[in-house]
Design a protein around this motif. Structure first.
Motif, PDB file in Angstrom:
ATOM      1  N   GLN A  13      86.548  34.274  35.185  1.00 34.37           N
ATOM      2  CA  GLN A  13      87.244  35.177  34.276  1.00 34.37           C
ATOM      3  C   GLN A  13      86.294  35.806  33.259  1.00 34.37           C
ATOM      4  N   TRP A  14      85.281  35.076  32.841  1.00 37.45           N
ATOM      5  CA  TRP A  14      84.282  35.667  31.955  1.00 37.45           C
ATOM      6  C   TRP A  14      83.573  36.825  32.653  1.00 37.45           C
ATOM      7  N   ILE A  15      83.252  36.628  33.936  1.00 38.84           N
ATOM      8  CA  ILE A  15      82.628  37.718  34.699  1.00 38.84           C
ATOM      9  C   ILE A  15      83.614  38.873  34.829  1.00 38.84           C
ATOM     10  N   GLY A  16      84.891  38.534  35.009  1.00 39.58           N
ATOM     11  CA  GLY A  16      85.923  39.552  35.080  1.00 39.58           C
ATOM     12  C   GLY A  16      86.023  40.362  33.798  1.00 39.58           C
ATOM     13  N   CYS A  17      85.832  39.709  32.672  1.00 43.08           N
ATOM     14  CA  CYS A  17      85.823  40.423  31.392  1.00 43.08           C
ATOM     15  C   CYS A  17      84.661  41.406  31.339  1.00 43.08           C
ATOM     16  N   THR A  19      83.139  42.854  33.972  1.00 35.09           N
ATOM     17  CA  THR A  19      83.407  43.989  34.870  1.00 35.09           C
ATOM     18  C   THR A  19      84.461  44.915  34.275  1.00 35.09           C
ATOM     19  N   LEU A  20      85.415  44.360  33.536  1.00 39.91           N
ATOM     20  CA  LEU A  20      86.432  45.193  32.897  1.00 39.91           C
ATOM     21  C   LEU A  20      85.813  46.052  31.798  1.00 39.91           C
ATOM     22  N   VAL A  21      84.917  45.454  31.000  1.00 44.31           N
ATOM     23  CA  VAL A  21      84.226  46.216  29.960  1.00 44.31           C
ATOM     24  C   VAL A  21      83.378  47.318  30.595  1.00 44.31           C
ATOM     25  N   LEU A  22      82.708  47.000  31.706  1.00 46.16           N
ATOM     26  CA  LEU A  22      81.908  48.006  32.410  1.00 46.16           C
ATOM     27  C   LEU A  22      82.788  49.146  32.909  1.00 46.16           C
ATOM     28  N   PHE A  23      83.976  48.789  33.429  1.00 48.74           N
ATOM     29  CA  PHE A  23      84.902  49.827  33.886  1.00 48.74           C
ATOM     30  C   PHE A  23      85.341  50.708  32.726  1.00 48.74           C
ATOM     31  N   ALA A  33      84.742  54.604  32.395  1.00 48.66           N
ATOM     32  CA  ALA A  33      85.899  55.475  32.219  1.00 48.66           C
ATOM     33  C   ALA A  33      85.751  56.353  30.985  1.00 48.66           C
ATOM     34  N   SER A  34      85.181  55.797  29.924  1.00 48.52           N
ATOM     35  CA  SER A  34      84.972  56.580  28.701  1.00 48.52           C
ATOM     36  C   SER A  34      83.989  57.717  28.944  1.00 48.52           C
ATOM     37  N   ILE A  35      82.952  57.441  29.721  1.00 49.70           N
ATOM     38  CA  ILE A  35      81.975  58.483  30.038  1.00 49.70           C
ATOM     39  C   ILE A  35      82.629  59.581  30.881  1.00 49.70           C
ATOM     40  N   VAL A  36      83.428  59.175  31.858  1.00 51.00           N
ATOM     41  CA  VAL A  36      84.129  60.154  32.703  1.00 51.00           C
ATOM     42  C   VAL A  36      85.037  61.040  31.852  1.00 51.00           C
ATOM     43  N   LYS A  37      85.677  60.445  30.869  1.00 48.72           N
ATOM     44  CA  LYS A  37      86.645  61.179  30.054  1.00 48.72           C
ATOM     45  C   LYS A  37      85.981  62.072  29.015  1.00 48.72           C
ATOM     46  N   PHE A  38      84.887  61.603  28.415  1.00 49.03           N
ATOM     47  CA  PHE A  38      84.351  62.310  27.256  1.00 49.03           C
ATOM     48  C   PHE A  38      82.922  62.849  27.423  1.00 49.03           C
ATOM     49  N   GLN A  39      82.140  62.266  28.347  1.00 46.95           N
ATOM     50  CA  GLN A  39      80.751  62.700  28.519  1.00 46.95           C
ATOM     51  C   GLN A  39      80.409  62.783  30.007  1.00 46.95           C
ATOM     52  N   LEU A  40      81.197  63.521  30.749  1.00 50.63           N
ATOM     53  CA  LEU A  40      81.077  63.539  32.201  1.00 50.63           C
ATOM     54  C   LEU A  40      79.693  63.984  32.671  1.00 50.63           C
ATOM     55  N   GLY A  41      79.068  64.870  31.934  1.00 49.97           N
ATOM     56  CA  GLY A  41      77.761  65.372  32.338  1.00 49.97           C
ATOM     57  C   GLY A  41      76.693  64.300  32.439  1.00 49.97           C
ATOM     58  N   LEU A  42      76.864  63.204  31.705  1.00 51.31           N
ATOM     59  CA  LEU A  42      75.888  62.118  31.742  1.00 51.31           C
ATOM     60  C   LEU A  42      75.805  61.464  33.116  1.00 51.31           C
ATOM     61  N   LEU A  43      76.860  61.591  33.900  1.00 45.68           N
ATOM     62  CA  LEU A  43      76.910  60.937  35.216  1.00 45.68           C
ATOM     63  C   LEU A  43      76.280  61.778  36.318  1.00 45.68           C
ATOM     64  N   HIS A  44      75.952  63.021  36.020  1.00 40.99           N
ATOM     65  CA  HIS A  44      75.459  63.904  37.077  1.00 40.99           C
ATOM     66  C   HIS A  44      74.201  63.371  37.769  1.00 40.99           C
ATOM     67  N   PRO A  45      73.179  62.914  37.038  1.00 38.18           N
ATOM     68  CA  PRO A  45      71.976  62.401  37.735  1.00 38.18           C
ATOM     69  C   PRO A  45      72.283  61.207  38.626  1.00 38.18           C
ATOM     70  N   PHE A  46      73.113  60.298  38.133  1.00 34.61           N
ATOM     71  CA  PHE A  46      73.494  59.127  38.932  1.00 34.61           C
ATOM     72  C   PHE A  46      74.244  59.546  40.180  1.00 34.61           C
ATOM     73  N   PHE A  58      87.397  48.296  38.739  1.00 33.12           N
ATOM     74  CA  PHE A  58      88.810  48.116  38.403  1.00 33.12           C
ATOM     75  C   PHE A  58      89.437  47.027  39.278  1.00 33.12           C
ATOM     76  N   GLY A  59      89.216  47.133  40.591  1.00 33.06           N
ATOM     77  CA  GLY A  59      89.770  46.144  41.504  1.00 33.06           C
ATOM     78  C   GLY A  59      89.147  44.775  41.334  1.00 33.06           C
ATOM     79  N   LEU A  60      87.828  44.733  41.138  1.00 32.58           N
ATOM     80  CA  LEU A  60      87.135  43.458  40.976  1.00 32.58           C
ATOM     81  C   LEU A  60      87.564  42.754  39.698  1.00 32.58           C
ATOM     82  N   SER A  61      87.806  43.514  38.644  1.00 26.89           N
ATOM     83  CA  SER A  61      88.279  42.909  37.396  1.00 26.89           C
ATOM     84  C   SER A  61      89.600  42.190  37.618  1.00 26.89           C
TER      85      SER A  61
END
Length: 210
Positions: free
Chosen positions: A10-14, A16-20, A24-37, A192-195
């Motif tokens: 469950q600690w690992i699940g926490c 992965t949830l924080v990572l999600f 998600a915050s980057i997708v919503k507010f700073q989408l351009g940051l994901l372009h290189p990845f 999301f699913g792994l969490s």
């Protein structure tokens, strides 16, 4: 009432949830940051396009709603008829609550458009998070974790679990190769699913009496 401490899973699940949530915050507010990845991973996965079209179009079908739905009905029915009722309830809650309702709600929240690449399969919904990735992680992941209930031979169980893990990875990769998802969509679906798996499985294990 005594509150039990979180398990290691469950600690690992926490985490992965924080990572999600961070992704998600980057997708919503700073989408351009994901372009290189996204561009780097997409170029790598599609480097031998179109030679692998048939393979990946076949693999992606194992994560579509019809396949996931049929497999879920079969697994739920088997668990219930075999008197593994708590396992059946846990399985159904993941399929309905996370893979179906949860992922659909998230798509409406983020409303990310799909890539403009040629699509090998037809899709009509939004892109983030990948429903195939979430569904495969939840459904095949739960099957992987529940295998000890019915497969007692360790070597056979390991082979089946390894195959399921490869299938989950293959489905996510197929969504990138097929041009219908960005790598960050697939990563989001996986996280999301792994969490869900990591946070809920210890709860199921702590109360089940199979």
């Amino acid at each position: 009432m005594k509150i039990k401490s979180l398990t290691n899973m469950q600690w690992i699940g926490c985490i992965t949830l924080v990572l999600f949530l961070g992704l998600a915050s980057i997708v919503k507010f700073q989408l351009g940051l994901l372009h290189p990845f996204d561009q780097t991973i997409t170029d790598f996965v599609r480097s031998d396009y179109p030679n692998w079209n048939t393979f990946f179009v076949t693999i992606t079908k194992f994560g579509d709603p019809i396949s996931i739905g049929l497999i879920s009905i079969i697994v739920f029915s088997f668990l219930y008829l075999k008197k593994f009722k708590r396992a059946a309830i846990w399985f159904a809650s993941g399929v309905i609550g996370i893979s179906t309702i949860g992922n659909s709600v998230l798509k409406l929240i983020f409303m990310r458009e799909r890539p403009t690449l040629e699509h090998l399969v037809t899709e009509h919904t939004y892109s983030f998070p990948s429903g195939h990735s979430t569904g495969s992680m939840v459904v095949y992941g739960m099957i992987l974790l529940l295998l000890p209930l019915v497969v007692k031979q360790k070597s056979l169980r390991f082979i089946l679990q390894f195959a399921l893990a490869l299938l989950i990875l293959g489905i996510g990769t197929s969504r990138i190769y097929s041009g219908v998802h960005y790598p960050s969509d697939v990563l989001g679906g996986y996280l999301f699913g792994l969490s869900w798996l990591l946070l809920s499985y210890p709860i199921y294990k702590g109360v089940h009496h199979e």
